[in-house]
Structures are given as C-alpha cells and as structure tokens.
Design a protein around this motif. Structure first.
Motif, PDB file in Angstrom:
ATOM      1  N   ARG A 226       0.850  -1.198   0.000  1.00 25.40           N
ATOM      2  CA  ARG A 226       0.000   0.000   0.000  1.00 25.40           C
ATOM      3  C   ARG A 226       0.883   1.244   0.000  1.00 25.40           C
ATOM      4  NH1 ARG A 226      -4.418  -1.368   4.785  1.00 25.40           N
ATOM      5  NH2 ARG A 226      -5.387  -3.194   3.802  1.00 25.40           N
ATOM      6  N   VAL A 230      -1.080  10.019   0.732  1.00 27.64           N
ATOM      7  CA  VAL A 230      -2.498  10.186   0.397  1.00 27.64           C
ATOM      8  C   VAL A 230      -2.658  11.424  -0.479  1.00 27.64           C
ATOM      9  CG1 VAL A 230      -4.812  10.574   1.304  1.00 27.64           C
ATOM     10  CG2 VAL A 230      -3.219   9.123   2.563  1.00 27.64           C
ATOM     11  N   SER A 382     -12.441   8.752   1.066  1.00 27.97           N
ATOM     12  CA  SER A 382     -11.427   7.753   0.727  1.00 27.97           C
ATOM     13  C   SER A 382     -10.053   8.186   1.213  1.00 27.97           C
ATOM     14  CB  SER A 382     -11.411   7.535  -0.791  1.00 27.97           C
ATOM     15  OG  SER A 382     -10.388   6.646  -1.168  1.00 27.97           O
ATOM     16  N   LYS A 385      -9.772   7.803   5.123  1.00 31.63           N
ATOM     17  CA  LYS A 385      -9.673   6.385   5.494  1.00 31.63           C
ATOM     18  C   LYS A 385      -8.278   5.839   5.176  1.00 31.63           C
ATOM     19  CE  LYS A 385     -14.540   5.023   5.061  1.00 31.63           C
ATOM     20  NZ  LYS A 385     -15.513   4.137   4.355  1.00 31.63           N
ATOM     21  N   GLU A 386      -7.762   6.185   3.999  1.00 33.24           N
ATOM     22  CA  GLU A 386      -6.430   5.717   3.619  1.00 33.24           C
ATOM     23  C   GLU A 386      -5.370   6.259   4.568  1.00 33.24           C
ATOM     24  OE1 GLU A 386      -3.569   5.416  -0.365  1.00 33.24           O
ATOM     25  OE2 GLU A 386      -5.224   6.858  -0.300  1.00 33.24           O
ATOM     26  N   HIS A 389      -5.353   4.219   7.785  1.00 30.90           N
ATOM     27  CA  HIS A 389      -4.743   2.895   7.623  1.00 30.90           C
ATOM     28  C   HIS A 389      -3.224   2.992   7.534  1.00 30.90           C
ATOM     29  CE1 HIS A 389      -8.389   0.569   7.435  1.00 30.90           C
ATOM     30  NE2 HIS A 389      -8.883   1.295   6.439  1.00 30.90           N
ATOM     31  N   ILE A 390      -2.706   4.045   6.887  1.00 28.66           N
ATOM     32  CA  ILE A 390      -1.247   4.230   6.815  1.00 28.66           C
ATOM     33  C   ILE A 390      -0.684   4.488   8.204  1.00 28.66           C
ATOM     34  CG2 ILE A 390       0.588   5.732   5.941  1.00 28.66           C
ATOM     35  CD1 ILE A 390      -1.121   6.213   3.457  1.00 28.66           C
TER      36      ILE A 390
END
Length: 473
Positions: A226, A230, A382, A385-386, A389-390
C-alpha cells in the motif's frame, strides 16, 4: 537544475512543467493579485495612468467556503476498535489535523491537489538500516501541488510519487527529495538531500552531514504493497490534460466569471470615488475674513478653478447621481454565474451592503449544491480512510503498537446545512418509542458508537427496576 530535471537524471519521468504553469495562474487568483488584470494601465488623454483593480477576492472565498462545507469541526472519524481509535486520535491531535486538514482542503480547491504524508520520527538507525519498533512518534507532512511530482499512475490513481521541500539549516538551503516507488511489489521510500541555490537543485549531499537529517535513512523498506502517501483533490475532471492524475482548481473553468465579478466590483467602488460631492469655486470666492480664509484650503470638498470664468455662479456644487442599484444588480448577476460554475448553484452568494454573504438555509436533497457536496465527499472520505490505515501500519512497523491495520473506519460528515438534524432526531425518537428502531441502533447513529459499545452503554434492566422501585417508595 529543476526538480523535473533532477528526477530525469535519476531515471524518473513526471508531469510536464506546463501544467504547473496553470497552477501558478490559479494561485495568483487565490492570492488576489493577477498580473495583467488587477494591475493595469489606462490612457487618460494626457498619458498612461497606473491603476489597481478593486477585488472581492473570490479566489480565496470560494475554496474557503468549500473547505467549511466539507472538512469542518463536526466531521467525525470513527474506528471500530478502542485501541485503534485512541491511537489515531492521538496522532491526529499531535499533528493539528483538525486545523491543517481544513486549510489543506481549502488549498486543494484553490490549486487542485494536496497530499498527506505520514512519516515516523525518532527511529533508531544502524549500519544495516532503521531499527523496527524504535520510532517515538508519527508526523504528518502537508504538501501542496507545487511539490507533488507523480511518477506513475493508473486510472487516475497515483501509485508512485516524488515530493520535494526546501529546508534551511544554519543559513544554508537544501532541497529534500522523497521518492515513493515500488520494488518487487512493495514500497520503498528513498530520501535524498541536495544543495539549493538560486532556485536550482545542485549537488547531492549525505543525509548524515546535515543537522536534523542524521537519523533519516537513505532508503526505507515499508514492507507494504500500500502506498504511504495520500492524495486529495476536488472531484472534478481535469479538462486541461485528462491524461494526468492531478486535479484542477474549483474555479479553473470560471476565470472569465472571476474577472466579471471584479470588473463589476471595481466599477462599483469607483462609482463612489468619482461620484463624491464637490463644490467648484472661482478664485474671487477665496476672500479673507479678519485675516483668515473663508474656505479651508485642506478641505477636499472644495475645488478652486484656475481662473474666474465669466459665466456661471461663483460657487457651483457638483453632485453626481450614484448608480448603486445598477451596480449591485450587475455584481449579483456575476456572482450568480460564478456560484453556478463552482458547484454552489446560482443563489449561494448575496451582495448586501458592499459585502458578500452566503446562504445559510437548509438546502434540499435534489439541489445542485447537495449533489456537488456528496460528489466531493467521495474522494475526501477515501483519503481520510487511507490516511488512517497508513498511520496504523506505521504504528505497528515503526512503533510496535500492536494495532489492527484493517479495522473499519467510518467518516461522518457534517450535513447540518443539508438536513434538519433536530427534526431527524425527533423522528428517530418516535421510531424508537414505536419499536421500529432498536435502542442500540439509536446510540450508534446519534452517539457515533460501534455496535458493541452502543449495546454496552445501554442501561441494564436491573438498574431500570431499581429506579422504578425507588419511585414507588
């Protein structure tokens, strides 16, 4: 050497410099001083006069309003896990995310694109590389489009990217270049440092030779497929170059309307400047009374003619009629066109008493503005959220936090301008009383809790029984 040239030297290709020229044009509107428009020259018959056009600076106002609608203090970020929620809340708070995310949303709508880059600090470094689990904190870098250099992308999603920043250490400027690229399916982050003189990227220097970069490794192997950055932008197509993944300004296709607003407003202001009441007097009226002049020579209301004119009164008032109603109507028309072009609909801005005000009423779900807000929320949701997670991934790999990286993340945007929250909540209370809605469902919706927490927070049956017995006694 420019950043583009330096990347080519390293074997990377990026977007042409021409698009970044458009970004500078949008930036000049954001700053409110466009070369060749806000400063111009006019011939008055005797020569050229330098003028500065008055502006409503809608290039700042429009992105500011979009940021307030999308990323404000009422936006809630909820993770389905107590430990993960506390970790994210701490990192975001330490990085002033509530303030900076709103600012970056504003800049994204003004210039087209921004980036959020989480990175770890305080990590131990040995000759073999960084020491896993030794980092002390996570920092979020907020980057504007002038420093974003896409290297590869697919379907509009940037998969590899370089970021630059200019830093000053002990009086010397350096260009810090960070390159995110995939190696064997996993992301590596290259860190490079160059001397920077006269806007040129010069010689590469060792990271350990510059104060503050001693603990930055040349390469970080993330071990993740991933991306560790962002990208955020307005959800509108790039019609200047549809082949590149960068966004465009919200007013990129409304420059003519921006000019129309400022031309109308400039004329409105000059109407008062030129229409100021004056009194023309002949030199013969400048008589002295007891050694003092009848008229104050510093009073701007009076204008003394160069010589006596035979015709006309000695004192002649000049009172020009102001066309304020026509100007106000003209400015409002231009604002309606601009508002429509930027996704607000035609009635969002009001020109009242020389000021710009915005609509505050609840808007309908079938309006242009409602649909546009929901469209922009797709990319913003989006991106947030990304980012979460990072941060969770960095917490595990660099700090040994033991977090669930795949936890569910929910973004609750502020829809108060769209929906009447009080009416909706009362309706849900009626459904709750009628047994149509469960009590834990009500808590999940209005207290922003996950299902387990909502059920846990409900009052126990024995507590309700005790309360009832106390009331009877």
């Amino acid at each position: 050497m420019t950043i583009i040239d330096k990347l080519k030297e390293l074997g990377f290709s990026t977007i042409s410099a021409g698009f970044y020229g458009k970004v500078q044009e949008w930036k000049s509107w954001y700053e409110g001083d466009v070369k060749g428009f806000h400063r111009y020259r006019v011939r008055n018959g005797a020569g050229m006069v330098r003028c500065k056009r008055y502006t409503l600076n809608m290039g700042k106002k429009i992105p500011e309003d979009w940021a307030s609608l999308l990323m404000n203090e009422r936006v809630e970020i909820t993770l389905d896990g107590t430990k993960e929620q506390e970790f994210i809340d701490r990192v975001l708070k330490e990085n002033n995310f509530r303030v900076r995310s709103n600012e970056m949303q504003e800049i994204a709508f003004a210039l087209g694109t921004v980036a959020f880059i989480p990175r770890v600090v305080g990590m131990g470094v040995t000759e073999t590389g960084p020491v896993p689990g030794s980092a002390t904190d996570i920092i979020i870098d907020y980057v504007t489009v002038e420093h974003i250099w896409p290297l590869s992308w697919q379907n509009g999603v940037i998969t590899e990217c370089a970021f630059d920043s200019i830093v000053n250490v002990n009086g010397d400027d350096y260009c810090y270049l960070q390159i995110h690229r995939k190696v064997d399916g996993l992301y590596d982050i290259e860190n490079r440092l160059y001397t920077y003189r006269n806007h040129n990227v010069d010689t590469e220097v060792p990271l350990t030779s510059v104060q503050g970069f001693e603990r930055v490794p040349p390469v970080v192997h993330t071990g993740s497929d991933r991306r560790q950055f962002v990208i955020d932008r307005p959800n509108i197509a790039n019609n200047f170059d549809c082949s590149i993944p960068l966004g465009i300004s919200i007013y990129a296709n409304a420059i003519d309307s921006m000019k129309g607003v400022d031309i109308a407003f400039d004329s409105y202001v000059n109407e008062f400047v030129l229409g100021k009441k004056r009194v023309m007097i002949k030199p013969s009226a400048q008589q002295y009374l007891d050694g003092e002049p009848v008229f104050d020579p510093d009073d701007l209301a009076y204008y003394v003619l160069p010589e006596d004119i035979e015709d006309g009164a000695i004192i002649q008032p000049i009172d020009m009629q102001l066309r304020t109603a026509e100007h106000s109507e003209g400015i409002q028309t231009q604002l309606n066109l601009l508002s429509s072009k930027c996704g607000f609909g035609e009635t969002y801005y009001r020109f009242n008493g020389g000021n710009i005000t915005t609509a505050t009423q609840v808007i309908s779900e079938n309006s242009t503005m409602f649909r546009t807000i929901k469209k922009h929320e797709i990319i913003l949701e989006s991106a947030i959220k990304e980012l979460c997670h990072i941060i969770l991934h960095l917490g595990n790999t660099a700090m040994g936090a033991g977090l669930n990286e795949d936890v569910e993340v929910t973004i609750d945007f502020d829809d108060s301008i769209i929906e009447d929250k009080t009416t909706e909540r009362n309706n849900d209370r009626q459904d709750l009383a009628a047994g149509i809605m469960n009590d834990w469902e009500y808590r999940m919706k209005w207290y922003n809790e996950d299902e387990a927490t909502a059920k846990k927070m409900l009052p126990k049956m024995e507590d309700l029984t005790d309360e009832g017995e106390n009331e009877i006694e």
